[in-house]
Design an enzyme around this catalytic site. Sequence first.
Site, mmCIF file in Angstrom:
data_model
loop_
_atom_site.group_PDB
_atom_site.id
_atom_site.type_symbol
_atom_site.label_atom_id
_atom_site.label_comp_id
_atom_site.label_asym_id
_atom_site.label_seq_id
_atom_site.Cartn_x
_atom_site.Cartn_y
_atom_site.Cartn_z
ATOM 1 C CG MET A 98 -5.209 -24.711 -24.135
ATOM 2 S SD MET A 98 -6.651 -23.849 -24.585
ATOM 3 C CE MET A 98 -7.406 -24.643 -26.127
ATOM 4 C CG PHE A 183 -2.572 -21.738 -34.317
ATOM 5 C CD1 PHE A 183 -2.072 -22.888 -35.062
ATOM 6 C CD2 PHE A 183 -2.956 -20.663 -35.124
ATOM 7 C CE1 PHE A 183 -2.704 -23.300 -36.317
ATOM 8 C CE2 PHE A 183 -3.664 -20.846 -36.572
ATOM 9 C CZ PHE A 183 -3.234 -22.216 -37.124
ATOM 10 N N GLY A 184 -1.546 -22.470 -30.535
ATOM 11 C CA GLY A 184 -1.139 -22.418 -28.643
ATOM 12 C C GLY A 184 -1.596 -21.272 -27.800
ATOM 13 C CB SER A 185 -4.148 -20.016 -26.356
ATOM 14 O OG SER A 185 -4.813 -21.334 -27.007
ATOM 15 N NE ARG A 186 -2.249 -18.710 -18.145
ATOM 16 C CZ ARG A 186 -1.488 -17.660 -17.619
ATOM 17 N NH1 ARG A 186 -0.537 -17.361 -17.911
ATOM 18 N NH2 ARG A 186 -2.206 -16.764 -16.865
#
Length: 215
Positions: A98, A183-186
């Site tokens: 993401m 925020f950005g992640s998986r």
Amino acid sequence: MPHSQSSAQRGRVRLARGASPWLLPTVATAAVSLVRARRSGRWAAVAVPTTALAAGMLWFFRDPEREIAQGRVISPADGVVQSIMPWKDGRTRVAIFMSPLNVHVNRAPLAGTVTSVEHIPGGFVPAFNKESENNERVVWHFDTELGDIEMVQIAGAVARRIVPYVPQGTKVEQGERIGLIRFGSRVDVYLPEGVEPAVEVGQATTAGVTRLDRD
């Protein structure tokens, strides 16, 4: 069963639960700077970046309504399939990366009962990095018609907080909102043995919409 929604409901966008600690100070600062900019040119220089930041935060924490798709396993996250990896126990791990531009509200991949929500402390390297296997995470287990399904929310370099929405013991519908990663992640989903993935590496996914399994 998939949820039925009107066109008006599907078009409605709300803000994600758990956004307040980041969003409220940013919007408040932008509002103050805009008011003071009317009286002082110095404040105008402050108002431009703070207003842009507030707009960015509003966009990031958007939480649109979705018409939930049919399928045994659907994507829990907006993003791009980063990897599809056979696991030693016969399961297949589908990892979805993401970016900060994606919606970061995650949804239940199947209907069932949440049997476990475990927070595991760890690092904060970028979620696309192999070392992210040791990042901070929340491990979910669902008791479903396909048996135990594991889903893992993994924090990234900027995402320092995972916010679960539902506790252990909760019955959830497929596609129901279950948590937020800031925020950005998986997000990883483990397809059970015998269930073949219907997605490919590099394919874009939409939470609640993209089907992960193949008939």
